[in-house]
Design a protein around this motif. Structure first.
Motif, mmCIF file in Angstrom:
data_model
loop_
_atom_site.group_PDB
_atom_site.id
_atom_site.type_symbol
_atom_site.label_atom_id
_atom_site.label_comp_id
_atom_site.label_asym_id
_atom_site.label_seq_id
_atom_site.Cartn_x
_atom_site.Cartn_y
_atom_site.Cartn_z
ATOM 1 N N LYS A 169 47.647 36.870 38.250
ATOM 2 C CA LYS A 169 48.953 36.519 38.810
ATOM 3 C C LYS A 169 49.756 37.776 39.154
ATOM 4 O O LYS A 169 50.396 37.849 40.204
ATOM 5 C CB LYS A 169 49.736 35.657 37.821
ATOM 6 C CG LYS A 169 49.186 34.256 37.636
ATOM 7 C CD LYS A 169 50.014 33.484 36.607
ATOM 8 C CE LYS A 169 49.438 32.093 36.380
ATOM 9 N NZ LYS A 169 50.221 31.349 35.333
ATOM 10 N N ILE A 170 49.682 38.765 38.255
ATOM 11 C CA ILE A 170 50.422 40.015 38.487
ATOM 12 C C ILE A 170 49.853 40.761 39.686
ATOM 13 O O ILE A 170 50.604 41.210 40.574
ATOM 14 C CB ILE A 170 50.375 40.900 37.228
ATOM 15 C CG1 ILE A 170 51.114 40.216 36.076
ATOM 16 C CG2 ILE A 170 50.988 42.267 37.507
ATOM 17 C CD1 ILE A 170 50.968 40.922 34.746
ATOM 18 N N THR A 171 48.529 40.914 39.735
ATOM 19 C CA THR A 171 47.916 41.658 40.845
ATOM 20 C C THR A 171 48.110 40.928 42.172
ATOM 21 O O THR A 171 48.291 41.574 43.208
ATOM 22 C CB THR A 171 46.418 41.874 40.580
ATOM 23 O OG1 THR A 171 45.769 40.603 40.361
ATOM 24 C CG2 THR A 171 46.205 42.745 39.351
ATOM 25 N N SER A 175 42.501 41.375 42.236
ATOM 26 C CA SER A 175 42.633 39.911 42.161
ATOM 27 C C SER A 175 41.274 39.240 42.331
ATOM 28 O O SER A 175 40.944 38.280 41.611
ATOM 29 C CB SER A 175 43.599 39.407 43.235
ATOM 30 O OG SER A 175 44.885 39.958 43.054
ATOM 31 N N ASN A 205 46.569 35.619 33.701
ATOM 32 C CA ASN A 205 47.886 36.259 33.780
ATOM 33 C C ASN A 205 47.816 37.569 34.556
ATOM 34 O O ASN A 205 48.707 37.888 35.337
ATOM 35 C CB ASN A 205 48.436 36.502 32.377
ATOM 36 C CG ASN A 205 48.774 35.215 31.646
ATOM 37 O OD1 ASN A 205 49.043 34.192 32.276
ATOM 38 N ND2 ASN A 205 48.750 35.253 30.329
ATOM 39 N N THR A 206 46.731 38.332 34.323
ATOM 40 C CA THR A 206 46.547 39.584 35.060
ATOM 41 C C THR A 206 46.396 39.324 36.548
ATOM 42 O O THR A 206 46.965 40.050 37.381
ATOM 43 C CB THR A 206 45.314 40.334 34.529
ATOM 44 O OG1 THR A 206 45.482 40.603 33.139
ATOM 45 C CG2 THR A 206 45.113 41.647 35.274
ATOM 46 N N MET A 229 51.657 41.675 43.239
ATOM 47 C CA MET A 229 51.753 43.057 43.715
ATOM 48 C C MET A 229 51.092 43.210 45.092
ATOM 49 O O MET A 229 51.560 43.989 45.929
ATOM 50 C CB MET A 229 51.113 44.005 42.707
ATOM 51 C CG MET A 229 51.856 44.101 41.385
ATOM 52 S SD MET A 229 51.102 45.266 40.230
ATOM 53 C CE MET A 229 51.406 46.812 41.081
#
Length: 287
Positions: A19-21, A251, A16-17, A24
């Motif tokens: 996906k966010i990075t 990422s 999940n982290t 961004m």
């Protein structure tokens, strides 16, 4: 060793982290291109007005603007510090603020007083934490610089120099070099001299209408404002580039962590299966 359930939870969290990075990183890459285009678009105007100001500084008009007059002694210094409003852009703000802190310590050791103008939330928060004398500020600049947002804070600093409230005006910002490289720089804005004006080719003079004072007051003020606006544009391009690089690194690191956790999970699962088989075989042999 953690159980299979805990490892699966960690893997899901890191995924999940990532996906966010990754999102961004893509947003920063898009903003970076636009920020670089805006930064390059301001350079011709800044270069042209720099040339005019350089010729004026070498001319001999009947009026000498305060921006062009060197002070005999320096007892008070005005500092404009440009940072970002948001974080997650690597060491961009840290490098600029470290340069500012070290420079301010040197000035204070020499007995010089400092007044600060903070452009950007990160710089404002830092200056307030160290107890600096912040006389003007602008936060929430967004992704695109607007000169009308900066005019009020800059006027306080320029008026302070004209009124002898300080003897030099300096600026610290991040200079955009390449997408992978940005470096903090300390430059002198006032008095106008040296690299700020460069050396004009030949010697020019002008006919001033209505008079030299009116022209100088307008032109040199706009010139200093254009230098600061260019610095803000450079800092914003540096911000998006640094954020894209930082998010790409995050990422990539998340991907490595996922691979490591997956390997640990497979080993744990294999050990659990082997243990169950051993128990079954042992039970069958006992019967």
């Amino acid at each position: 060793m953690a159980g299979s359930k805990e490892i699966r939870t960690k893997i899901k969290s890191v995924q999940n982290t990532r996906k966010i990075t990754k999102a961004m990183e893509m947003v920063a890459a898009s903003k970076m291109r636009r920020a670089q285009e805006r930064m390059r678009a301001t350079r011709p105007y800044t270069e042209m007005i720099r040339n005019i100001a350089a010729h004026i500084s070498k001319a001999n008009p009947e009026y000498r603007h305060p921006f062009l007059v060197e002070r005999d002694t320096v007892k008070r210094i005005g500092l404009i510090i440009i940072t970002t409003d948001k974080g997650l852009c690597g060491g961009l703000n840290t490098n600029a603020l470290r340069l500012a802190l070290n420079t301010m310590k040197e000035w204070e050791a020499a007995g010089e007083e400092i007044e600060v103008c903070a452009l950007g939330n990160k710089g404002l928060s830092f200056m307030q934490r160290i107890g600096a004398n912040v006389v003007s500020q602008v936060t929430g600049l967004g992704d695109q610089p607007h000169i009308d947002r900066l005019i009020g804070a800059l006027k306080i600093m320029l008026d302070g120099y004209i009124n002898d409230e300080f003897d030099r005006l300096m600026i610290i910002h991040n200079k955009f070099i390449t997408t992978m490289k940005q470096e903090p720089v300390l430059e002198q804005l006032l008095p106008l001299s040296g690299n700020a004006l460069a050396s004009p080719e030949g010697s020019w003079d002008y006919i001033y209408e209505p008079d030299a004072k009116t022209v100088f007051d307008q032109l040199l003020t706009r010139y200093v404002e254009s230098l600061i606006f260019q610095s803000v544009a450079e800092n914003m391009a540096s911000e998006q580039s640094a954020r894209m690089v930082a998010m790409k690194a995050a990422s990539d690191n998340a991907g490595k962590v996922i691979d490591e956790l997956t390997l640990i999970y497979n080993k744990t699962r294999q050990a659990s299966i082997t243990k169950e088989l051993s128990e079954i075989v042992g039970g069958a042999a006992a019967v």
